[in-house]
Design a protein around this motif. Structure first.
Motif, short mmCIF file in Angstrom:
data_model
loop_
_atom_site.label_atom_id
_atom_site.label_comp_id
_atom_site.label_asym_id
_atom_site.label_seq_id
_atom_site.Cartn_x
_atom_site.Cartn_y
_atom_site.Cartn_z
N ASP A 94 17.15 -6.45 45.15
CA ASP A 94 18.31 -6.97 45.51
C ASP A 94 18.43 -8.26 44.85
N ARG A 95 16.94 -8.71 43.94
CA ARG A 95 16.65 -9.58 42.67
C ARG A 95 17.80 -9.95 41.51
N LEU A 96 17.74 -8.60 40.88
CA LEU A 96 18.72 -7.96 39.74
C LEU A 96 19.33 -9.08 39.51
N SER A 97 20.14 -9.69 38.46
CA SER A 97 20.78 -11.00 37.81
C SER A 97 22.33 -9.54 37.90
N VAL B 268 9.62 -6.28 37.73
CA VAL B 268 11.41 -5.52 37.32
C VAL B 268 12.28 -6.62 36.59
N LYS B 269 11.86 -7.83 36.67
CA LYS B 269 13.32 -8.49 35.96
C LYS B 269 13.24 -8.48 34.75
N LYS B 270 12.38 -8.86 34.30
CA LYS B 270 12.15 -8.78 32.60
C LYS B 270 12.31 -7.57 32.57
N ILE B 271 11.98 -6.47 33.14
CA ILE B 271 12.28 -5.44 32.10
C ILE B 271 13.95 -4.35 32.70
N ASP C 21 16.32 -6.89 32.30
CA ASP C 21 17.07 -7.36 31.77
C ASP C 21 16.87 -6.59 30.65
N THR C 22 15.73 -5.99 29.90
CA THR C 22 15.53 -5.46 28.81
C THR C 22 15.97 -3.92 28.40
N VAL C 23 16.21 -3.51 29.60
CA VAL C 23 16.56 -2.04 29.66
C VAL C 23 18.48 -2.56 30.01
N SER C 24 18.72 -3.71 30.35
CA SER C 24 20.25 -3.41 30.43
C SER C 24 20.90 -4.01 28.85
N GLU C 25 20.02 -5.02 27.96
CA GLU C 25 20.30 -4.53 26.85
C GLU C 25 20.17 -3.12 26.60
#
Length: 244
Positions: free
Chosen positions: A27-30, A88-91, A93-97
């Motif tokens: 639920d906290r994903l950007s 998880v948020k950091k990973i 965000d990188t995966v989305s890039e």
């Protein structure tokens, strides 16, 4: 590889014990990550989220070693619970890039296909699927994800230059295919499940070699050539024979 089997088992055990935490993390994903995951064509958005969580668990557990008893596991579990959301948020965000870059590269294949470019396009498509696929974050680990972006930028640069000089591209591709074939034969020489951990380094050396051939505007992490790659394979092979 026993270490890989142990890591996979530990990951599953931890994830079974943090299911409620995992739901909170999702639920906290950007919004950026959510959009990228929903637009991905390699797997479902839910599978990408699970991949990021598994990758985060591996990252947080990496320095702790295998728990030897219940107390060790409880301590590790608390460590993971305390940091999993930020990791998880950091990973994610990188995966989305990575997914954004991957989609941009895929668009470069669209349009009229010249016959003389077909082999290069085919090789690059195969290469892209080896970088971005279902489960790639957990497979490669959080520490390698930043480099995946570099390798995708190399693919973009290659495809952009390809129509202007297909002969040069084919010559570079021939070098890559030759050393990749040697690497495949190198891996086959080891019994199943007994491939040395250092062998993974060769795979990434070949990626750096691709940058040196297809995207000279981008720096490699270290000096690399087909000669250096083959030398590294020989060193690993000799080390393996000495350890028997």
């Amino acid at each position: 590889r026993q270490a890989e089997v142990n890591r996979s088992g530990l990951r599953r055990l931890i994830m079974l014990n943090i299911e409620s935490t995992a739901r909170y993390v999702k639920d906290r994903l950007s919004n950026t990550a959510r959009l990228a995951f929903c637009g991905a064509n390699i797997c479902s958005a839910a599978e990408l989220v699970d991949d990021c969580i598994a990758c985060a668990v591996d990252s947080l557990a990496a320095d702790s070693g295998m728990p030897r008893n219940r107390d060790d596991f409880s301590s590790l579990l608390e460590k993971v619970r305390g940091s999993i959301a930020d990791e998880v948020k950091k990973i994610a965000d990188t995966v989305s890039e990575i997914l954004v870059l991957y989609n941009k590269v895929q668009k470069q294949f669209k349009g009229a296909l010249q016959l003389e470019l077909a082999l290069s396009y085919s090789e690059e498509q195969k290469h892209l699927s080896s970088l971005v696929h279902k489960g790639f974050a957990t497979e490669f680990g959080s520490g390698q994800l930043g480099n995946i972006k570099r390798y995708l930028r190399c693919s973009a640069a290659r495809l952009e230059k390809l129509p202007r000089n297909p002969q040069k591209d084919r010559a570079s591709m021939s070098l890559i295919e030759s050393v990749s074939e040697d690497y495949a034969n190198f891996l086959k020489a080891f019994p199943a499940g007994l491939i040395p951990a250092e062998a993974e380094e060769i795979r990434w050396m070949i990626e750096e070699y691709r940058i040196s051939l297809f995207d000279q505007g981008q720096k490699t992490l270290y000096s690399v050539s087909d000669k250096r790659i083959r030398k590294k394979m020989e060193e690993i092979r000799e080390k393996s024979l000495l350890s028997k």
